[in-house]
Design a protein around this motif. Structure first.
Motif, PDB file in Angstrom:
ATOM      1  N   ALA A 107       0.837  -1.206   0.000  1.00 23.04           N
ATOM      2  CA  ALA A 107       0.000   0.000   0.000  1.00 23.04           C
ATOM      3  C   ALA A 107       0.871   1.255   0.000  1.00 23.04           C
ATOM      4  CB  ALA A 107      -0.925   0.000   1.209  1.00 23.04           C
ATOM      5  N   TYR A 108       2.009   1.177   0.680  1.00 22.20           N
ATOM      6  CA  TYR A 108       2.942   2.307   0.668  1.00 22.20           C
ATOM      7  C   TYR A 108       3.410   2.585  -0.766  1.00 22.20           C
ATOM      8  CZ  TYR A 108       7.252   4.953   1.392  1.00 22.20           C
ATOM      9  OH  TYR A 108       8.250   5.903   1.319  1.00 22.20           O
ATOM     10  N   PHE A 109       3.816   1.518  -1.484  1.00 21.33           N
ATOM     11  CA  PHE A 109       4.296   1.714  -2.855  1.00 21.33           C
ATOM     12  C   PHE A 109       3.199   2.283  -3.755  1.00 21.33           C
ATOM     13  CE2 PHE A 109       7.630  -1.639  -1.901  1.00 21.33           C
ATOM     14  CZ  PHE A 109       8.693  -0.761  -1.995  1.00 21.33           C
ATOM     15  N   GLU A 110       1.965   1.849  -3.502  1.00 21.75           N
ATOM     16  CA  GLU A 110       0.860   2.293  -4.354  1.00 21.75           C
ATOM     17  C   GLU A 110       0.353   3.685  -3.978  1.00 21.75           C
ATOM     18  OE1 GLU A 110       0.110   0.516  -6.955  1.00 21.75           O
ATOM     19  OE2 GLU A 110       1.539  -1.021  -6.303  1.00 21.75           O
ATOM     20  N   SER A 111       0.707   4.163  -2.778  1.00 19.80           N
ATOM     21  CA  SER A 111       0.081   5.384  -2.249  1.00 19.80           C
ATOM     22  C   SER A 111       0.426   6.626  -3.071  1.00 19.80           C
ATOM     23  CB  SER A 111       0.509   5.607  -0.795  1.00 19.80           C
ATOM     24  OG  SER A 111       1.891   5.909  -0.722  1.00 19.80           O
ATOM     25  N   PHE A 112       1.599   6.639  -3.690  1.00 15.23           N
ATOM     26  CA  PHE A 112       2.030   7.850  -4.405  1.00 15.23           C
ATOM     27  C   PHE A 112       1.066   8.204  -5.534  1.00 15.23           C
ATOM     28  CE2 PHE A 112       5.803   5.691  -2.699  1.00 15.23           C
ATOM     29  CZ  PHE A 112       6.216   6.650  -1.811  1.00 15.23           C
ATOM     30  N   GLU A 113       0.592   7.179  -6.241  1.00 14.54           N
ATOM     31  CA  GLU A 113      -0.354   7.445  -7.337  1.00 14.54           C
ATOM     32  C   GLU A 113      -1.652   8.013  -6.775  1.00 14.54           C
ATOM     33  OE1 GLU A 113       0.266   7.636 -10.390  1.00 14.54           O
ATOM     34  OE2 GLU A 113       2.273   6.784 -10.245  1.00 14.54           O
ATOM     35  N   THR A 114      -2.047   7.509  -5.605  1.00 12.61           N
ATOM     36  CA  THR A 114      -3.256   8.044  -4.965  1.00 12.61           C
ATOM     37  C   THR A 114      -3.067   9.521  -4.631  1.00 12.61           C
ATOM     38  OG1 THR A 114      -3.584   5.868  -3.985  1.00 12.61           O
ATOM     39  CG2 THR A 114      -4.879   7.686  -3.054  1.00 12.61           C
ATOM     40  N   PHE A 115      -1.914   9.861  -4.068  1.00 16.84           N
ATOM     41  CA  PHE A 115      -1.644  11.271  -3.742  1.00 16.84           C
ATOM     42  C   PHE A 115      -1.695  12.131  -5.010  1.00 16.84           C
ATOM     43  CE2 PHE A 115       1.437   9.427  -0.363  1.00 16.84           C
ATOM     44  CZ  PHE A 115       0.384   9.115   0.460  1.00 16.84           C
ATOM     45  N   LEU A 116      -1.078  11.610  -6.077  1.00 13.19           N
ATOM     46  CA  LEU A 116      -0.942  12.416  -7.293  1.00 13.19           C
ATOM     47  C   LEU A 116      -2.278  12.612  -8.024  1.00 13.19           C
ATOM     48  CD1 LEU A 116       2.501  11.025  -8.494  1.00 13.19           C
ATOM     49  CD2 LEU A 116       2.040  13.350  -7.676  1.00 13.19           C
ATOM     50  N   GLU A 117      -3.280  11.834  -7.630  1.00 16.08           N
ATOM     51  CA  GLU A 117      -4.617  12.057  -8.204  1.00 16.08           C
ATOM     52  C   GLU A 117      -5.236  13.355  -7.678  1.00 16.08           C
ATOM     53  OE1 GLU A 117      -6.914   8.546  -7.446  1.00 16.08           O
ATOM     54  OE2 GLU A 117      -5.582   7.308  -8.696  1.00 16.08           O
ATOM     55  N   TYR A 118      -4.763  13.809  -6.523  1.00 17.05           N
ATOM     56  CA  TYR A 118      -5.254  15.086  -5.987  1.00 17.05           C
ATOM     57  C   TYR A 118      -4.592  16.250  -6.720  1.00 17.05           C
ATOM     58  CZ  TYR A 118      -7.240  12.769  -1.829  1.00 17.05           C
ATOM     59  OH  TYR A 118      -7.971  12.001  -0.964  1.00 17.05           O
ATOM     60  N   ASP A 119      -5.332  17.362  -6.785  1.00 15.79           N
ATOM     61  CA  ASP A 119      -4.766  18.591  -7.347  1.00 15.79           C
ATOM     62  C   ASP A 119      -4.156  19.377  -6.178  1.00 15.79           C
ATOM     63  OD1 ASP A 119      -4.142  20.855  -8.753  1.00 15.79           O
ATOM     64  OD2 ASP A 119      -6.214  21.605  -8.843  1.00 15.79           O
ATOM     65  N   PHE A 120      -2.857  19.224  -5.987  1.00 14.13           N
ATOM     66  CA  PHE A 120      -2.217  19.909  -4.856  1.00 14.13           C
ATOM     67  C   PHE A 120      -0.885  20.540  -5.262  1.00 14.13           C
ATOM     68  CE2 PHE A 120      -0.262  15.720  -4.799  1.00 14.13           C
ATOM     69  CZ  PHE A 120       1.048  15.983  -4.473  1.00 14.13           C
ATOM     70  N   GLN A 121      -0.491  21.539  -4.475  1.00 18.33           N
ATOM     71  CA  GLN A 121       0.848  22.137  -4.616  1.00 18.33           C
ATOM     72  C   GLN A 121       1.676  21.913  -3.370  1.00 18.33           C
ATOM     73  OE1 GLN A 121       0.191  26.263  -5.522  1.00 18.33           O
ATOM     74  NE2 GLN A 121      -0.391  25.850  -7.634  1.00 18.33           N
ATOM     75  N   HIS A 122       0.992  21.910  -2.205  1.00 14.01           N
ATOM     76  CA  HIS A 122       1.676  21.717  -0.922  1.00 14.01           C
ATOM     77  C   HIS A 122       1.416  20.296  -0.443  1.00 14.01           C
ATOM     78  CE1 HIS A 122       1.832  26.096  -0.928  1.00 14.01           C
ATOM     79  NE2 HIS A 122       0.525  26.123  -1.036  1.00 14.01           N
ATOM     80  N   PHE A 123       2.462  19.639   0.031  1.00 17.76           N
ATOM     81  CA  PHE A 123       2.299  18.275   0.542  1.00 17.76           C
ATOM     82  C   PHE A 123       2.959  18.208   1.916  1.00 17.76           C
ATOM     83  CE2 PHE A 123       3.234  13.784   1.077  1.00 17.76           C
ATOM     84  CZ  PHE A 123       2.089  13.168   0.577  1.00 17.76           C
ATOM     85  N   LEU A 124       2.118  18.082   2.945  1.00 19.37           N
ATOM     86  CA  LEU A 124       2.652  18.018   4.314  1.00 19.37           C
ATOM     87  C   LEU A 124       2.771  16.557   4.720  1.00 19.37           C
ATOM     88  CD1 LEU A 124       1.808  20.337   7.270  1.00 19.37           C
ATOM     89  CD2 LEU A 124       2.131  17.889   7.636  1.00 19.37           C
ATOM     90  N   SER A 125       4.012  16.115   4.930  1.00 13.88           N
ATOM     91  CA  SER A 125       4.271  14.694   5.165  1.00 13.88           C
ATOM     92  C   SER A 125       4.602  14.382   6.619  1.00 13.88           C
ATOM     93  CB  SER A 125       5.421  14.240   4.271  1.00 13.88           C
ATOM     94  OG  SER A 125       6.593  14.973   4.589  1.00 13.88           O
ATOM     95  N   GLY A 126       4.637  15.401   7.465  1.00 12.19           N
ATOM     96  CA  GLY A 126       4.785  15.146   8.906  1.00 12.19           C
ATOM     97  C   GLY A 126       6.195  15.164   9.440  1.00 12.19           C
ATOM     98  N   HIS A 127       7.185  15.024   8.533  1.00  9.60           N
ATOM     99  CA  HIS A 127       8.574  14.965   9.015  1.00  9.60           C
ATOM    100  C   HIS A 127       9.513  15.818   8.177  1.00  9.60           C
ATOM    101  CE1 HIS A 127       8.568  12.176  12.321  1.00  9.60           C
ATOM    102  NE2 HIS A 127       7.685  11.453  11.689  1.00  9.60           N
ATOM    103  N   VAL A 128      10.668  16.040   8.733  1.00  6.17           N
ATOM    104  CA  VAL A 128      11.727  16.954   8.296  1.00  6.17           C
ATOM    105  C   VAL A 128      11.190  18.388   8.301  1.00  6.17           C
ATOM    106  CG1 VAL A 128      12.855  15.130   6.977  1.00  6.17           C
ATOM    107  CG2 VAL A 128      11.501  16.819   5.732  1.00  6.17           C
ATOM    108  N   SER A 129      12.019  19.344   8.004  1.00  6.34           N
ATOM    109  CA  SER A 129      11.579  20.737   8.127  1.00  6.34           C
ATOM    110  C   SER A 129      11.002  21.280   6.827  1.00  6.34           C
ATOM    111  CB  SER A 129      12.756  21.612   8.555  1.00  6.34           C
ATOM    112  OG  SER A 129      13.645  21.786   7.461  1.00  6.34           O
TER     113      SER A 129
END
Ligand SMILES: [Zn+2]
Length: 349
Positions: free
Chosen positions: A234-256
């Motif tokens: 599901a992790y490997f497949e998740s990127f395509e799911t994210f990219l189906e959204y129309d977004f510019q900002h992606f908050l992933s919870g980690h790093v600065s």
């Protein structure tokens, strides 16, 4: 020469022995041990520094209480202590908080009070139930009528296994929920890329903002073992799911660094490269295993199996580092763990 080359050469010279110094230091035969000594064969100095293009994007602390706060879209604020990330949106009816990590929960409350002094905090929406991203809920517990929004499965988990600082949800939903709070649309959708129960993607369409926590690490290779995902496929497949959204900002919870669309594309390409590289090397698995079995005179199949696993893992890591070391920081630090995760999944499924 990066560390993996060292390890591979050592491994090919003495099949089952890790570096003599590791053995001498620990009394145990452990490979891949990082030493903080400058002259040690496993010295940290053998790892590449962070890439300049990543350093250029790093957020800086801009408050006197140790947080970075920036208004990334009108009334939408990104917050980080440079390790964890959170956000809040100031609506006409109140402030909506998106995750409250314990590392800065108290200061997050302070940041909201300073940014929107006369606006009540009305909602806390949880990306998932893990304490390290929502254990700061305790610093919002005194707010009357605060709505704590989470997936129903997260509420069930927390009922069985309460976590310190994580508040009990007051509003739960099944697979999806759409909220309009003070004129701001917020779409919630469950997924299974990280947590053992469920994850929630938080999407603000007007702000082109997508939040999916414990996924990518913008500018860097993913964290160890792909961030300890409980569902590798599901992790490997998740990127395509994210990219189906129309977004510019992606908050992933980690790093600065706050991620963007290109960061998700890069993380997808990296993860798929690791998976494809592992599958490409799997054809040699049986020969490696048989060679190992012969070497130990058919006495220790586990040892032979581990030898085959380590050989493929390290071959994969060298290829991945060669291809990605100028694209993402810290690839040489984590590539072996990514290859190992993908390999373990490949042999167990
Ligand atoms: Zn988590």
């Amino acid at each position: 020469m990066h560390k993996f080359l060292n390890l591979t050469i050592v491994a090919s010279v003495a099949m089952f022995a890790s570096s003599a110094s590791s053995l001498a230091e620990t009394g145990r035969n452990l490979a891949n041990t990082i030493s903080l000594e400058a002259n040690h064969v496993d010295s940290f100095r053998n790892f590449a520094p962070e890439l300049p293009q990543m350093r250029a994007r790093v957020a800086t602390i801009n408050t006197d209480f140790g947080l970075h706060i920036s208004e990334i879209e009108p009334r939408l604020f990104f917050v980080t202590d440079l390790v964890y990330q959170s956000a809040f949106v100031v609506t006409d009816d109140g402030v909506v908080v998106l995750d409250a990590p314990p590392s800065f929960g108290e200061n997050l409350r302070k940041a909201i009070t300073i940014t929107a002094p006369d606006v009540p905090i009305t909602h806390l929406i949880m990306s998932h139930g893990h304490r390290d991203h929502n254990g700061g809920g305790q610093f919002f517990a005194d707010i009357p009528d605060l709505e704590i929004v989470a997936a129903a499965e997260v509420a069930e988990t927390l009922e069985k296994f309460p976590l310190e600082g994580v508040l009990t949800p007051t509003q739960v939903f099944g697979s999806a929920r759409e909220l309009t709070i003070g004129g701001v649309d917020i779409q919630l959708q469950t997924a299974n890329f990280h947590a053992e129960d469920t994850d929630v993607m938080i999407y603000l369409p007007d702000q082109k903002f997508l939040m999916a926590v414990d996924t990518i690490t913008p500018g860097e290779a993913p964290f160890m073992n792909f961030g300890a995902t409980t569902n590798v496929n599901a992790y490997f497949e998740s990127f395509e799911t994210f990219l189906e959204y129309d977004f510019q900002h992606f908050l992933s919870g980690h790093v600065s660094i706050l991620g963007n669309r290109q960061d998700v594309v890069t993380a997808r390409d990296y993860a798929l490269d690791v998976r494809n590289t592992v599958y490409g090397l799997m054809s040699g698995f049986n020969d490696l295993f048989i060679n190992g079995l012969k070497a130990v005179e058919f006495q220790n199949a586990n040892l032979a199996y581990r030898f085959a696993m380590e050989s493929i893992r390290d071959d994969c890591a060298v290829k991945i580092i060669d291809r990605w070391e100028n694209e993402l920081s810290v690839v040489d630090l984590w590539a072996d763990s990514h290859c190992e995760t993908a390999l373990l999944y490949a042999v167990m499924h």
